[in-house]
Design an enzyme around this catalytic site. Sequence first.
Site, PDB file in Angstrom:
ATOM      1  CD  GLN A  16      38.407  27.935  27.149  1.00 59.37           C
ATOM      2  OE1 GLN A  16      38.251  27.139  26.373  1.00 59.37           O
ATOM      3  NE2 GLN A  16      37.951  27.997  28.454  1.00 59.37           N
ATOM      4  CG  ASN A 132      32.594  32.476  36.660  1.00 61.21           C
ATOM      5  OD1 ASN A 132      31.062  32.643  37.012  1.00 61.21           O
ATOM      6  ND2 ASN A 132      32.748  31.380  35.910  1.00 61.21           N
ATOM      7  CG  ASP A 160      24.524  28.674  35.704  1.00 59.78           C
ATOM      8  OD1 ASP A 160      24.531  27.880  34.824  1.00 59.78           O
ATOM      9  OD2 ASP A 160      23.940  29.886  35.815  1.00 59.78           O
ATOM     10  CG  HIS A 188      27.156  31.261  36.961  1.00 64.38           C
ATOM     11  ND1 HIS A 188      26.435  29.933  36.550  1.00 64.38           N
ATOM     12  CD2 HIS A 188      29.199  31.263  37.105  1.00 64.38           C
ATOM     13  CE1 HIS A 188      27.707  30.137  35.582  1.00 64.38           C
ATOM     14  NE2 HIS A 188      29.049  30.261  35.944  1.00 64.38           N
TER      15      HIS A 188
HETATM   16  P1  NAX Z   1      40.407  32.232  29.271  1.00 64.51           P
HETATM   17  O1  NAX Z   1      41.479  32.248  30.483  1.00 64.51           O
HETATM   18  O2  NAX Z   1      40.173  31.320  28.463  1.00 64.51           O
HETATM   19  O3  NAX Z   1      40.126  33.697  28.855  1.00 64.51           O
HETATM   20  C1  NAX Z   1      41.027  34.766  30.133  1.00 64.51           C
HETATM   21  C2  NAX Z   1      40.764  36.428  29.330  1.00 64.51           C
HETATM   22  O4  NAX Z   1      40.629  37.070  30.558  1.00 64.51           O
HETATM   23  C3  NAX Z   1      42.529  35.921  29.174  1.00 64.51           C
HETATM   24  O5  NAX Z   1      42.700  36.086  27.679  1.00 64.51           O
HETATM   25  C4  NAX Z   1      43.412  37.506  30.089  1.00 64.51           C
HETATM   26  O6  NAX Z   1      44.640  36.943  29.253  1.00 64.51           O
HETATM   27  C5  NAX Z   1      41.683  38.508  29.676  1.00 64.51           C
HETATM   28  N1  NAX Z   1      42.135  38.988  31.722  1.00 64.51           N
HETATM   29  C6  NAX Z   1      42.415  38.374  32.791  1.00 64.51           C
HETATM   30  N2  NAX Z   1      41.976  39.537  33.914  1.00 64.51           N
HETATM   31  C7  NAX Z   1      42.110  40.779  32.809  1.00 64.51           C
HETATM   32  C8  NAX Z   1      41.731  42.144  33.557  1.00 64.51           C
HETATM   33  N3  NAX Z   1      41.465  42.116  34.139  1.00 64.51           N
HETATM   34  N4  NAX Z   1      41.431  42.897  31.489  1.00 64.51           N
HETATM   35  C9  NAX Z   1      41.478  41.875  30.916  1.00 64.51           C
HETATM   36  N5  NAX Z   1      41.509  40.700  30.305  1.00 64.51           N
HETATM   37  C10 NAX Z   1      42.110  39.740  31.668  1.00 64.51           C
HETATM   38  O7  NAX Z   1      38.799  32.036  30.155  1.00 64.51           O
HETATM   39  P2  NAX Z   1      37.742  31.928  29.108  1.00 64.51           P
HETATM   40  O8  NAX Z   1      37.349  30.338  29.058  1.00 64.51           O
HETATM   41  O9  NAX Z   1      37.207  32.922  27.666  1.00 64.51           O
HETATM   42  O10 NAX Z   1      36.509  32.859  30.802  1.00 64.51           O
HETATM   43  C11 NAX Z   1      36.721  33.686  31.427  1.00 64.51           C
HETATM   44  C12 NAX Z   1      35.792  33.934  32.477  1.00 64.51           C
HETATM   45  O11 NAX Z   1      34.097  33.674  32.163  1.00 64.51           O
HETATM   46  C13 NAX Z   1      36.288  33.422  33.377  1.00 64.51           C
HETATM   47  O12 NAX Z   1      35.796  33.771  34.810  1.00 64.51           O
HETATM   48  C14 NAX Z   1      34.710  31.779  33.557  1.00 64.51           C
HETATM   49  O13 NAX Z   1      35.261  31.549  35.041  1.00 64.51           O
HETATM   50  C15 NAX Z   1      34.385  33.109  33.451  1.00 64.51           C
HETATM   51  N6  NAX Z   1      32.719  31.857  33.179  1.00 64.51           N
HETATM   52  C16 NAX Z   1      31.388  32.526  33.160  1.00 64.51           C
HETATM   53  C17 NAX Z   1      30.299  31.769  32.661  1.00 64.51           C
HETATM   54  C18 NAX Z   1      29.299  31.976  32.960  1.00 64.51           C
HETATM   55  O14 NAX Z   1      28.351  30.843  33.268  1.00 64.51           O
HETATM   56  N7  NAX Z   1      28.806  32.950  34.369  1.00 64.51           N
HETATM   57  C19 NAX Z   1      30.316  29.857  32.366  1.00 64.51           C
HETATM   58  C20 NAX Z   1      31.415  30.540  31.231  1.00 64.51           C
HETATM   59  C21 NAX Z   1      33.146  30.806  32.550  1.00 64.51           C
HETATM   60  O15 NAX Z   1      32.672  29.095  32.969  1.00 64.51           O
END
Ligand code: NAX
Length: 329
Positions: A16, A132, A160, A188
Site C-alpha cells: 500500500q 514497523n 506523527d 514510533h
Molecule cells: P503492505 O502489507 O501493504 O505492504 C508491505 C509489502 O512489503 C508487501 O507487498 C510485502 O510483500 C512486502 N514485504 C514483506 N516482507 C518483505 C521483505 N522481507 N522484503 C521485501 N518486501 C517485503 O503494508 P504497508 O501498508 O505498505 O506498510 C508497510 C510497513 O509500514 C508496515 O510495517 C507498517 O506497519 C509500516 N508503517 C509505518 C508507519 C510509520 O510511521 N513508521 C506508518 C504506516 C505503516 O503502518
Amino acid sequence: MSKTPIRVAVTGAAGQIGYSLLFPIAAGEVFGPDQPVILQLLELPVALDALRGVAMELEDCAFPLLHGVTCSSELETAFAGANAVFLVGSKPRGPGQERADLIRENGPIFTGQGRAIDAVADKDVKVLVVGNPCNTNCLIAQAQAKRTNPANYTAMTRLDQNRAIGQLAARAGVPVASISGLAIWGNHSPTMYPDYENARINGKPVTDVITDEAWLDGEFLKTVQQRGAAIIKARGKSSAASAAFAAMNHMRDWFRPTPAGEVVSMGVSSDGSHGIPAGLIYSFPCRVDAAGNWSIVQEVELSAKARAKAMASADELLEEREAIKDLLG
Ligand code: NAX
C-alpha cells in the site's frame, strides 16, 4: 547538462505505501524537479507479479525524470549503488499479536537488508526505515553498517509530526503553515511524545494560543498517539497515502538544509543528548545542514512532565533493544 541519476531503492514496493510512494518519487517531488532517479524495487517473490504491474504503471506515466526501474527479490540487486533507501516492507502485526512477537519476527529481515545495504549500496547511502517497529528495525539494520555511515540509518516519525501539526492547526483554526517547531520525541508507538511546549503558532507559544492545557495533555496527545489505530478502524486498512507522504517529507528534508526556524522529527541514533540513552534510535527534533547531515537540536528544553513522557518512550525502546540484542552483534 542534466544531473547524474540517483538510485533509489524501495522495499515492499508492491504494498500500500509503496503504491503511494513510487509515483511522487518518479515525478521529482522528493529529490527535486531536475534530479533524475532510477527506482530499484524489492519485493517478496510472491508479490513480484504485482510489482511488475506497478512498474508498468510507472512506465505509463512517462515521467521525464525516471531513468529506469528494476523489480527484484534479490537484496543485492535492489540495493546496488543505492543513494537512498526506503525500507518499507515488513510483516504487518497480526490480530492479537504482541508487539514483542512482531519485533522478533521482523528483526531478521532487517539484519539481512542491513548487511546487503552495507555490502552494495553507495557508501553515503541514506536509509529510512518505515516498516514497523521502525525504530528497532532501524537499530538492527544499522548494526550491520561497517562501510556505510551508521548515522545515515534513520526511522520514520514524520507521520506523527504531521498528524500533530494537523491537530493543532485544526484546534487553533489556523492553516498548518502557521505551526512551527513541533517535534516528536521517542518511539514510533503509542508512547511517542509530540512536544507542543516548544512549538509555535504564528510565532507565539502554542500554550498562548491554545490555552486549554487539559486538551493538550489529554485529547491532543491521545489523538496523535492513537491515530494509526483510528485510521485502521475507520478505513479497514492502515495509513498508506499519509505514511508515503511522510516518508517523502523525511527523505526530501534530509537531502536539503532545514529552513531557518524549522525542525524535522527523525528517528536517529541518540548520542546521549537530552539524557536519552546513547545508541537508541530515538525521534528528536533535528536540523539538516548544507552537507545533508542531521543534528539533534540542543536548544530545546522539556518541562518535567514532558521529560517524563520522553523518558518513558526511551524505556520502551530499551526494552525493545533488549528483546533483539542477539541481532545486534
Ligand atoms: P503492505 O502489507 O501493504 O505492504 C508491505 C509489502 O512489503 C508487501 O507487498 C510485502 O510483500 C512486502 N514485504 C514483506 N516482507 C518483505 C521483505 N522481507 N522484503 C521485501 N518486501 C517485503 O503494508 P504497508 O501498508 O505498505 O506498510 C508497510 C510497513 O509500514 C508496515 O510495517 C507498517 O506497519 C509500516 N508503517 C509505518 C508507519 C510509520 O510511521 N513508521 C506508518 C504506516 C505503516 O503502518
